[in-house]
Design a protein around this motif. Structure first.
Motif, short mmCIF file in Angstrom:
data_model
loop_
_atom_site.label_atom_id
_atom_site.label_comp_id
_atom_site.label_asym_id
_atom_site.label_seq_id
_atom_site.Cartn_x
_atom_site.Cartn_y
_atom_site.Cartn_z
N ASP A 116 9.62 36.56 111.88
CA ASP A 116 8.68 37.07 110.87
C ASP A 116 7.47 37.61 111.62
N PRO A 117 6.45 38.15 110.94
CA PRO A 117 5.32 38.74 111.65
C PRO A 117 4.56 37.80 112.57
N ASP A 118 4.67 36.48 112.36
CA ASP A 118 3.95 35.52 113.19
C ASP A 118 4.83 34.87 114.25
N GLY A 119 6.04 35.37 114.42
CA GLY A 119 6.93 34.83 115.43
C GLY A 119 7.70 33.61 114.98
N ASN A 120 7.63 33.25 113.69
CA ASN A 120 8.47 32.17 113.19
C ASN A 120 9.91 32.67 113.18
N ALA A 121 10.82 31.88 113.71
CA ALA A 121 12.23 32.26 113.78
C ALA A 121 12.88 32.03 112.41
N ILE A 122 13.50 33.09 111.89
CA ILE A 122 14.15 33.04 110.59
C ILE A 122 15.65 33.16 110.81
N LEU A 123 16.38 32.11 110.45
CA LEU A 123 17.83 32.08 110.58
C LEU A 123 18.43 32.59 109.28
N LEU A 124 19.15 33.69 109.36
CA LEU A 124 19.86 34.26 108.21
C LEU A 124 21.28 33.75 108.30
N THR A 125 21.80 33.11 107.26
CA THR A 125 23.10 32.48 107.38
C THR A 125 23.96 32.68 106.15
N SER A 126 25.28 32.60 106.39
CA SER A 126 26.25 32.61 105.29
C SER A 126 26.85 31.22 105.11
N ASP A 127 26.19 30.22 105.66
CA ASP A 127 26.67 28.83 105.60
C ASP A 127 26.61 28.32 104.17
N GLU A 128 27.76 28.13 103.56
CA GLU A 128 27.83 27.65 102.17
C GLU A 128 27.08 26.33 101.98
N ALA A 129 27.00 25.51 103.02
CA ALA A 129 26.30 24.22 102.92
C ALA A 129 24.82 24.42 102.68
N ALA A 130 24.27 25.59 103.06
CA ALA A 130 22.85 25.88 102.85
C ALA A 130 22.57 26.55 101.51
N SER A 131 23.61 26.88 100.78
CA SER A 131 23.46 27.52 99.48
C SER A 131 22.79 26.57 98.50
N PRO A 132 21.90 27.07 97.65
CA PRO A 132 21.30 26.21 96.62
C PRO A 132 22.34 25.64 95.66
N ASP A 133 23.52 26.28 95.60
CA ASP A 133 24.57 25.81 94.70
C ASP A 133 25.46 24.74 95.32
N ALA A 134 25.26 24.47 96.62
CA ALA A 134 26.09 23.46 97.30
C ALA A 134 25.76 22.08 96.76
N SER A 135 26.78 21.27 96.65
CA SER A 135 26.53 19.91 96.13
C SER A 135 26.54 18.89 97.22
#
Length: 135
Positions: A116-135
């Motif tokens: 991001d603009p401040d150098g925070n590392a942003i991990l973009l993922t397709s990991d279903e476990a990280a989905s808000p719908d994961a149980s």
């Protein structure tokens, strides 16, 4: 009571630049109040992303931003399937944000890392476990 992560707070150098980045990422970040250097967005997972300028330096006299191109945290955003990881990465890097890792099948999920603009590392993922719908 079970301990819950309720908020991630990012101390940023330029609030407007950060708002543009996180909107481009896909979050519905509100406009900052001109009298208060902070914005907050509550995600479907229940976690709030709070972006602020000046809080840490005002209340913690020992605070200093990370130096040397390193980062002390990695924020993971579930963006959808592999194709969405690819398109989000391409959009952000094409807009001039620093790419740390192109879309890659890691030992875990398919993922990419962008700053991001401040150098925070942003991990973009397709990991279903990280989905808000994961149980």
């Amino acid at each position: 009571m079970e301990l819950q992560l309720s908020m991630v707070v990012l101390e940023v150098a330029d609030l407007d630049a950060s708002v543009r980045f996180y909107r481009r990422l896909g979050l519905d970040i509100p406009d900052p109040d001109p009298d208060r250097p902070v914005v907050a967005h509550r995600m479907g997972s229940g976690v709030t992303l709070l972006i602020t300028r000046g809080f840490a330096s005002r209340y913690d006299p020992t605070w200093a931003p990370p130096a040397g191109g390193g980062y002390s945290q990695l924020l993971e955003f579930y963006v959808g399937d592999d194709a969405v990881v690819d398109s989000t990465w391409a959009d952000l890097v094409g807009a001039g944000y620093r790419g740390r890792m192109p879309p890659t099948k890691t030992a875990g999920p398919y993922a990419a890392i962008v700053d991001d603009p401040d150098g925070n590392a942003i991990l973009l993922t397709s990991d279903e476990a990280a989905s808000p719908d994961a149980s």
